[in-house]
Motif scaffolding. Structure first.
Motif, PDB file in Angstrom:
ATOM      1  N   ALA A 405       7.894  -5.474  -5.831  1.00 40.83           N
ATOM      2  CA  ALA A 405       9.361  -5.457  -6.190  1.00 40.83           C
ATOM      3  C   ALA A 405      10.063  -5.091  -5.064  1.00 40.83           C
ATOM      4  O   ALA A 405      11.090  -5.517  -4.696  1.00 40.83           O
ATOM      5  N   ALA A 406       9.466  -4.137  -4.043  1.00 39.96           N
ATOM      6  CA  ALA A 406      10.304  -3.723  -3.089  1.00 39.96           C
ATOM      7  C   ALA A 406      10.087  -4.538  -1.784  1.00 39.96           C
ATOM      8  O   ALA A 406      10.947  -4.350  -0.719  1.00 39.96           O
ATOM      9  N   GLY A 407       8.905  -5.235  -1.657  1.00 39.53           N
ATOM     10  CA  GLY A 407       8.688  -5.725  -0.507  1.00 39.53           C
ATOM     11  C   GLY A 407       7.003  -5.990  -0.562  1.00 39.53           C
ATOM     12  O   GLY A 407       6.511  -6.397  -1.518  1.00 39.53           O
ATOM     13  N   ALA A 408       6.552  -6.417   0.800  1.00 38.03           N
ATOM     14  CA  ALA A 408       5.085  -6.872   1.133  1.00 38.03           C
ATOM     15  C   ALA A 408       4.630  -5.892   2.004  1.00 38.03           C
ATOM     16  O   ALA A 408       5.177  -5.810   3.163  1.00 38.03           O
ATOM     17  N   SER A 409       3.238  -5.426   1.989  1.00 40.46           N
ATOM     18  CA  SER A 409       2.437  -4.742   3.071  1.00 40.46           C
ATOM     19  C   SER A 409       1.247  -5.559   3.195  1.00 40.46           C
ATOM     20  O   SER A 409       0.347  -6.087   2.183  1.00 40.46           O
ATOM     21  N   LEU A 410       0.607  -5.355   4.235  1.00 45.41           N
ATOM     22  CA  LEU A 410      -0.481  -5.762   4.874  1.00 45.41           C
ATOM     23  C   LEU A 410      -1.252  -4.493   5.277  1.00 45.41           C
ATOM     24  O   LEU A 410      -0.865  -3.900   6.105  1.00 45.41           O
ATOM     25  N   ILE A 411      -2.373  -4.062   4.551  1.00 47.51           N
ATOM     26  CA  ILE A 411      -2.979  -2.682   4.662  1.00 47.51           C
ATOM     27  C   ILE A 411      -4.617  -3.049   5.541  1.00 47.51           C
ATOM     28  O   ILE A 411      -5.178  -3.574   4.957  1.00 47.51           O
ATOM     29  N   ARG A 412      -4.737  -2.621   6.464  1.00 46.25           N
ATOM     30  CA  ARG A 412      -5.806  -2.805   7.277  1.00 46.25           C
ATOM     31  C   ARG A 412      -6.843  -1.521   7.160  1.00 46.25           C
ATOM     32  O   ARG A 412      -7.825  -1.559   7.619  1.00 46.25           O
ATOM     33  N   GLY A 413      -5.951  -0.390   7.296  1.00 49.83           N
ATOM     34  CA  GLY A 413      -6.712   0.814   7.295  1.00 49.83           C
ATOM     35  C   GLY A 413      -5.861   1.891   6.914  1.00 49.83           C
ATOM     36  O   GLY A 413      -4.513   1.478   6.278  1.00 49.83           O
ATOM     37  N   PRO A 414      -6.159   3.294   6.909  1.00 49.43           N
ATOM     38  CA  PRO A 414      -5.479   4.402   6.613  1.00 49.43           C
ATOM     39  C   PRO A 414      -4.155   4.297   7.404  1.00 49.43           C
ATOM     40  O   PRO A 414      -2.844   4.700   6.599  1.00 49.43           O
ATOM     41  N   GLU A 415      -4.226   3.939   8.637  1.00 52.05           N
ATOM     42  CA  GLU A 415      -2.912   4.029   9.411  1.00 52.05           C
ATOM     43  C   GLU A 415      -2.387   2.730   9.747  1.00 52.05           C
ATOM     44  O   GLU A 415      -1.166   2.427  10.354  1.00 52.05           O
ATOM     45  N   GLU A 416      -3.387   1.576   9.654  1.00 52.15           N
ATOM     46  CA  GLU A 416      -2.943   0.330  10.282  1.00 52.15           C
ATOM     47  C   GLU A 416      -2.336  -0.302   8.947  1.00 52.15           C
ATOM     48  O   GLU A 416      -2.888  -1.015   8.116  1.00 52.15           O
ATOM     49  N   ARG A 417      -0.892  -0.522   8.900  1.00 54.25           N
ATOM     50  CA  ARG A 417      -0.207  -1.235   7.976  1.00 54.25           C
ATOM     51  C   ARG A 417       0.993  -1.974   8.432  1.00 54.25           C
ATOM     52  O   ARG A 417       1.724  -1.131   9.271  1.00 54.25           O
ATOM     53  N   ILE A 418       1.207  -3.026   7.754  1.00 59.26           N
ATOM     54  CA  ILE A 418       2.665  -3.798   8.237  1.00 59.26           C
ATOM     55  C   ILE A 418       3.317  -3.950   6.809  1.00 59.26           C
ATOM     56  O   ILE A 418       2.724  -4.362   5.846  1.00 59.26           O
ATOM     57  N   THR A 419       4.676  -3.347   6.779  1.00 55.99           N
ATOM     58  CA  THR A 419       5.545  -3.510   5.419  1.00 55.99           C
ATOM     59  C   THR A 419       6.471  -4.070   6.076  1.00 55.99           C
ATOM     60  O   THR A 419       7.384  -3.829   6.657  1.00 55.99           O
ATOM     61  N   VAL A 420       7.037  -5.158   4.957  1.00 52.77           N
ATOM     62  CA  VAL A 420       8.481  -5.601   5.331  1.00 52.77           C
ATOM     63  C   VAL A 420       9.260  -5.426   3.840  1.00 52.77           C
ATOM     64  O   VAL A 420       8.540  -6.063   2.636  1.00 52.77           O
TER      65      VAL A 420
END
Length: 739
Positions: A405-420
């Motif tokens: 509901a708040a957005g979308a996230s791509l999570i590749r690892g514990p620190e590697e993430r992209i959120t919009v």
């Protein structure tokens, strides 16, 4: 310098050496646009210059971060005529050429700053304001004519214009701009990152150090001293760099981005980066030496003594008039230089050090100490439905896509993430039929492609449902030219082929040809493969396109391209076209070499092939009253519709199989009587075969007996009365439904 006005437009003029030069400046640039409407100012500039046409003098136009400028050099009367023509063009832009100029803008691929500086601005400000210098224009072809006109009406008015020129007064000059109001600029955004910091780039062998600083002579002197020190060390002592450039980029009324840009010999990038950062720190700690201050003062005096300095000052004042940028006069600049102190430069260097971002080529090692890395990843993730990647994609095992509901996230690892986040979205750009790119205002972007994720179509549907229409756009690279598919196949076969898909299309037919205009998000060649496979007989398909400048066709057979022809460009083979269309090659060859506009060539081509008369309207996207809208129902529902006869041809048309199927659906009395006789005959045959097999149903006689029994049941089923006609049948046959 003389200041006056012409037709309400402020004018700044100064004596200068020939040739006579003038510039009309407007206070609008890339920072005033939005991410989705990137390039709209450039389109206005191109359309205006197109309307003016060729001139006998040197003319130019440009767009930067804060302003747009039209310049001319030559005899004063011809320069004046050019400026008047520009103003008239801005009032009545020739938007009928918008598609052509959008292509030119895409081809030009111009940027308002150098690529390294643009990337730095993007890192500092994200996808907004000055940060838009770091983004490409995503969809200039999607900007409609009305928006281009509105943009010109808002920003290119006399209240947002200023004129500068050199030499004598432009007597009789008219500037027929429209009246408006002073446009309101969006507030200047603040940098999004903590500094001092470092990052990498992919734009060549340059090392760039930049910082946003308040306007003023102290910033210019400080960056000048740094440039001299760095050039002395890198070029004259070490020989690892050829040129060190200093610049100040206007990013707002009270702010400049000061830039030091040094090229680096291969393998020496870390040395160049180390020297740049060391000299910034040293100037902040120690301040300048006395001779360095005197050199900067001497540089100012030499610049002001140049005969062209007065014209430069007039231009600066014109830009300041429309942008709000603070510009000192020559006298003020001389006074500021004389009053510049050691501590003032040291304090400015300290602010530069604390706000600095050092950009190096990818792989530079080691990184100068004392700098933190700019964020490569987002700080957090959203909660929502998780999607796992398809195995063949090659993501790390722990990778997942989250849509919530708040957005979308791509999570590749514990620190590697992209959120919009949806509330901080700059826009969503469609880059393919099943692919979207989400771009956040912070500059982070996330690709959502259905093919990369399990249940990827559901992930894409969630993303599209979350983004409002005003934040969506079809990217230029994903735009599909409007095309018409031409099949030498019966209309009912094409209708059935579309019906069992998930697509929709507009269809017209004339007995020989069936023409389809499909959805714009699917490439026509892919659409042709889908339709032709279900149309039966593997018919030849022509994909016909009409652009603003040319007409072309692609000939497909079995879903594979076998020929292509572009009038005035690539030549096709008339023999292949003759074989596919059943026309004599001697009739086709002259048409393929015909000259004329796309519309004229299309008329000749359509006449020779006897295409449906509605094809030009379909190509142009115009409404066609006689067209049929065919909506795909998917394979299961479409197959049921086929069995029901929803796609059957009218009685008496089609192949003998189609005619027999039509009779089997109507089931007249003679048909039911015939099936009753057949049912009795096959039942008797089944009884005789089973009896001869003595009950052994696995023997050949027993198997044939079972088969005959099934045929008898099928014939018996067809003795039932006909069902009431459906609305579809009523449309096909013209008879009212029974009962």
């Amino acid at each position: 310098m003389l200041q006056t006005s012409i037709d309400g437009v402020p004018v700044f003029c100064a004596d200068g050496p020939p040739p006579f030069t003038a510039g009309l400046v407007f206070g609008v640039g890339r920072r005033d646009e939005t991410f989705l409407r990137g390039g709209i100012t450039h389109l206005v500039e191109h359309l205006a210059m197109r309307a003016v046409g060729r001139t006998a003098i040197e003319t130019n136009a440009s767009v930067d971060l804060l302003s747009t400028e039209f310049t001319a050099t030559g005899p004063a009367d011809k320069v004046g005529a050019f400026l008047t023509a520009v103003c008239a063009a801005l009032v009545d832009l020739p938007v009928e050429f918008l598609a052509v100029e959008a292509d030119v803008v895409r081809t030009e691929a111009g940027q308002v700053t150098s690529p390294p500086v643009g990337a730095l601005l993007g890192d500092l400000y994200g996808a907004r304001g000055p940060g838009l210098a770091g983004t490409m224009d995503p969809a200039v072809h999607s900007i409609p004519p009305d928006e281009v006109r509105d943009w010109a009406r808002t920003w290119f008015c006399r209240q947002n214009a200023a004129l500068w020129f050199s030499g004598p007064d432009l007597r009789g000059l008219r500037l027929p701009l429209r009246d408006g109001v002073v446009p309101e600029r969006a507030p200047q955004p603040r940098p999004l990152v903590r500094t001092p910091a470092w990052t990498t780039h992919l734009t060549g062998d340059h090392v760039v150090l930049a910082a946003a600083l308040p306007a003023g002579y102290a910033a210019a002197a400080t960056v000048g001293i740094l440039r001299d020190r760095v050039e002395e060390e890198l070029r004259h002592r070490r020989g690892v760099s050829y040129a060190v450039l200093a610049d100040r980029v206007l990013v707002g009324p009270e702010e400049r981005l000061v830039v030091l840009d040094a090229d680096a010999r291969a393998g020496q990038e870390a040395v160049v980066a180390g020297v740049l950062w060391r000299e910034v720190q040293r100037l902040a700690e120690e301040g300048p030496a006395g001779p360095e201050l005197e050199h900067q003062r001497a540089f100012v005096e030499a610049s002001l003594a140049d005969p062209r300095s007065g014209v430069d000052e007039a231009r600066s004042f014109a830009i300041a008039q429309v942008t709000g940028v603070r510009v000192p006069s020559s006298a003020q600049l001389r006074s500021d230089a004389a009053a510049l102190t050691h501590e003032e430069v040291r304090g400015t260097a300290t602010r530069l050090r604390d706000a600095a971002v050092l950009t190096m080529p990818l792989g530079t090692d080691p990184v100068p100490p004392g700098l933190q890395r700019l964020p490569e990843w987002s700080a957090g993730v959203v909660a929502g439905r998780e999607f796992r990647p398809r195995r063949r994609i090659g993501y790390p095992r722990q990778t997942r896509l989250v849509v919530g509901a708040a957005g979308a996230s791509l999570i590749r690892g514990p620190e590697e993430r992209i959120t919009v986040h949806w509330g901080e979205l700059a826009g969503m750009v469609r880059t393919g039929p099943e692919e979207e790119v989400l771009v956040g205002q912070d500059g982070f972007s996330l690709v959502v492609a259905a093919a990369e994720w399990r249940d990827g179509d559901e992930a894409l549907a969630l993303v599209r449902a979350a983004v409002p229409e005003e934040l969506r756009i079809v990217g230029d690279d994903a735009r599909v030219d409007r095309a018409v598919l031409l099949l030498r196949a019966p209309a009912h076969r094409v209708r059935e082929s579309v019906g069992v898909s998930r697509r929709r299309a507009t269809m017209v037919a004339n007995g020989e040809w069936t023409a389809l205009a499909g959805e714009e998000d699917l490439p026509p060649e892919a659409q042709a493969r889908v339709v032709a496979e279900g149309a039966g007989g593997r018919p030849a398909v022509l994909v016909l396109r009409q652009g603003h400048a040319d007409l072309q066709y692609v000939l497909l057979r079995g879903g594979r391209e076998i020929d292509r022809h572009v009038w005035g460009g690539t030549s096709g083979d008339p023999a292949l076209l003759a074989e596919a269309t059943g026309r004599p090659e001697a009739e086709l060859a002259p048409v393929l070499s015909a000259d004329g506009s796309p519309a004229e060539v299309l008329a000749r081509f359509g006449a020779v092939l006897a295409l449906p008369a509605e094809v030009p309207d379909l190509l142009a996207g115009r409404a066609v009253a006689t067209a049929e809208e065919v909506v795909g129902q998917g394979f299961v529902a479409g197959l049921r519709a086929t069995v029901r006869g929803d796609y059957a041809p009218p009685p008496g048309e089609g192949s003998w199989v189609d005619r027999w199927l039509h009779v089997s659906r109507r089931r007249p009395r003679w048909y039911r009587a015939l099936n009753a006789v057949e049912a009795v005959a096959f039942a008797v045959l089944a009884w005789l075969l089973v009896r001869a097999a003595e009950g052994d149903l696995v023997s050949w006689r027993g198997g044939l007996g079972l088969l005959a029994g099934l045929v008898a049941l099928a014939c018996l089923y067809d003795t039932r009365p006909p069902r009431p006609a459906t609305d579809v049948e009523e449309t096909r046959t013209g008879t009212p439904p029974s009962g």
